[in-house]
Scaffold this motif. Structure first.
Motif, mmCIF file in Angstrom:
data_model
loop_
_atom_site.group_PDB
_atom_site.id
_atom_site.type_symbol
_atom_site.label_atom_id
_atom_site.label_comp_id
_atom_site.label_asym_id
_atom_site.label_seq_id
_atom_site.Cartn_x
_atom_site.Cartn_y
_atom_site.Cartn_z
ATOM 1 N N LEU A 27 0.804 -1.223 0.000
ATOM 2 C CA LEU A 27 0.000 0.000 0.000
ATOM 3 C C LEU A 27 0.837 1.273 0.000
ATOM 4 O O LEU A 27 0.311 2.350 -0.282
ATOM 5 N N TRP A 28 2.112 1.163 0.333
ATOM 6 C CA TRP A 28 2.923 2.372 0.456
ATOM 7 C C TRP A 28 3.044 3.123 -0.858
ATOM 8 O O TRP A 28 2.950 4.350 -0.882
ATOM 9 N N ALA A 29 3.255 2.422 -1.963
ATOM 10 C CA ALA A 29 3.471 3.087 -3.256
ATOM 11 C C ALA A 29 2.239 3.868 -3.724
ATOM 12 O O ALA A 29 2.356 5.064 -4.046
ATOM 13 N N PRO A 30 1.041 3.277 -3.784
ATOM 14 C CA PRO A 30 -0.096 4.069 -4.260
ATOM 15 C C PRO A 30 -0.470 5.224 -3.336
ATOM 16 O O PRO A 30 -0.849 6.298 -3.808
ATOM 17 N N VAL A 31 -0.335 5.021 -2.037
ATOM 18 C CA VAL A 31 -0.658 6.110 -1.110
ATOM 19 C C VAL A 31 0.370 7.233 -1.246
ATOM 20 O O VAL A 31 0.028 8.416 -1.205
ATOM 21 N N SER A 32 1.628 6.876 -1.433
ATOM 22 C CA SER A 32 2.672 7.891 -1.620
ATOM 23 C C SER A 32 2.435 8.701 -2.884
ATOM 24 O O SER A 32 2.517 9.937 -2.877
ATOM 25 N N VAL A 33 2.132 8.009 -3.975
ATOM 26 C CA VAL A 33 1.895 8.705 -5.244
ATOM 27 C C VAL A 33 0.660 9.596 -5.143
ATOM 28 O O VAL A 33 0.677 10.763 -5.569
ATOM 29 N N GLY A 34 -0.400 9.077 -4.589
ATOM 30 C CA GLY A 34 -1.629 9.871 -4.455
ATOM 31 C C GLY A 34 -1.442 11.096 -3.580
ATOM 32 O O GLY A 34 -1.897 12.196 -3.914
ATOM 33 N N THR A 35 -0.752 10.932 -2.468
ATOM 34 C CA THR A 35 -0.501 12.064 -1.572
ATOM 35 C C THR A 35 0.382 13.106 -2.243
ATOM 36 O O THR A 35 0.119 14.310 -2.147
ATOM 37 N N ALA A 36 1.411 12.643 -2.945
ATOM 38 C CA ALA A 36 2.287 13.574 -3.654
ATOM 39 C C ALA A 36 1.523 14.330 -4.739
ATOM 40 O O ALA A 36 1.733 15.543 -4.932
ATOM 41 N N LEU A 37 0.625 13.658 -5.432
ATOM 42 C CA LEU A 37 -0.179 14.337 -6.459
ATOM 43 C C LEU A 37 -1.094 15.395 -5.845
ATOM 44 O O LEU A 37 -1.252 16.495 -6.398
ATOM 45 N N TRP A 38 -1.706 15.069 -4.709
ATOM 46 C CA TRP A 38 -2.575 16.060 -4.055
ATOM 47 C C TRP A 38 -1.775 17.276 -3.595
ATOM 48 O O TRP A 38 -2.213 18.419 -3.786
ATOM 49 N N PHE A 39 -0.610 17.038 -2.990
ATOM 50 C CA PHE A 39 0.193 18.178 -2.546
ATOM 51 C C PHE A 39 0.765 18.942 -3.738
ATOM 52 O O PHE A 39 0.896 20.169 -3.692
ATOM 53 N N GLY A 40 1.083 18.235 -4.822
ATOM 54 C CA GLY A 40 1.522 18.912 -6.043
ATOM 55 C C GLY A 40 0.418 19.786 -6.611
ATOM 56 O O GLY A 40 0.661 20.929 -7.046
ATOM 57 N N ALA A 41 -0.797 19.281 -6.621
ATOM 58 C CA ALA A 41 -1.935 20.074 -7.080
ATOM 59 C C ALA A 41 -2.151 21.282 -6.174
ATOM 60 O O ALA A 41 -2.468 22.381 -6.651
ATOM 61 N N LEU A 42 -1.942 21.105 -4.882
ATOM 62 C CA LEU A 42 -2.087 22.231 -3.951
ATOM 63 C C LEU A 42 -1.081 23.328 -4.265
ATOM 64 O O LEU A 42 -1.430 24.516 -4.293
ATOM 65 N N VAL A 43 0.160 22.945 -4.526
ATOM 66 C CA VAL A 43 1.185 23.942 -4.861
ATOM 67 C C VAL A 43 0.820 24.676 -6.148
ATOM 68 O O VAL A 43 0.904 25.908 -6.221
ATOM 69 N N VAL A 44 0.377 23.934 -7.149
ATOM 70 C CA VAL A 44 -0.014 24.562 -8.423
ATOM 71 C C VAL A 44 -1.176 25.521 -8.202
ATOM 72 O O VAL A 44 -1.188 26.643 -8.738
ATOM 73 N N LEU A 45 -2.150 25.117 -7.423
ATOM 74 C CA LEU A 45 -3.313 25.970 -7.168
ATOM 75 C C LEU A 45 -2.924 27.215 -6.376
ATOM 76 O O LEU A 45 -3.471 28.302 -6.619
ATOM 77 N N LEU A 46 -2.008 27.079 -5.441
ATOM 78 C CA LEU A 46 -1.572 28.251 -4.675
ATOM 79 C C LEU A 46 -0.793 29.226 -5.564
ATOM 80 O O LEU A 46 -0.939 30.442 -5.430
ATOM 81 N N VAL A 47 0.029 28.704 -6.460
ATOM 82 C CA VAL A 47 0.824 29.554 -7.341
ATOM 83 C C VAL A 47 -0.074 30.286 -8.342
ATOM 84 O O VAL A 47 0.136 31.474 -8.611
#
Length: 90
Positions: A27-47
């Motif tokens: 489970l570590w890989a999909p949760v890591s990828v999903g969390t990173a994508l959400w935080f990446g989207a957050l950074v893009v939205l903030l910028v």
């Protein structure tokens, strides 16, 4: 009447189910990828200064991913302890 290929000592039509491979159960890989994508989207939205609804949604997705890390660690520790209700082979 046993089926051919039954494990030695197992009678009847039911055989023990083999363990799933780690690549399927891990489970570590999909949760890591999903969390990173959400935080990446957050950074893009903030910028870009996007609507606050999308920003809060991305933040909630990242936080829930972090909660998922905690649940995975909790289940893994319970499985190693041999707890009855824990998921096995995590």
């Amino acid at each position: 009447m046993d089926e051919p290929g039954n494990t030695h000592g197992v009678t009847g039509p039911f055989r023990p189910v083999p363990a799933l491979p780690k690549s399927v159960v891990g489970l570590w890989a999909p949760v890591s990828v999903g969390t990173a994508l959400w935080f990446g989207a957050l950074v893009v939205l903030l910028v870009t200064g996007a609507d606050s609804t999308w920003t809060w949604t991305a933040l909630a997705g990242g936080v829930l991913g972090c909660v998922g890390f905690g649940i995975i660690a909790w289940q893994t520790a319970a499985s190693r302890r041999g707890s009855r209700g824990a998921q096995r082979d995590l």
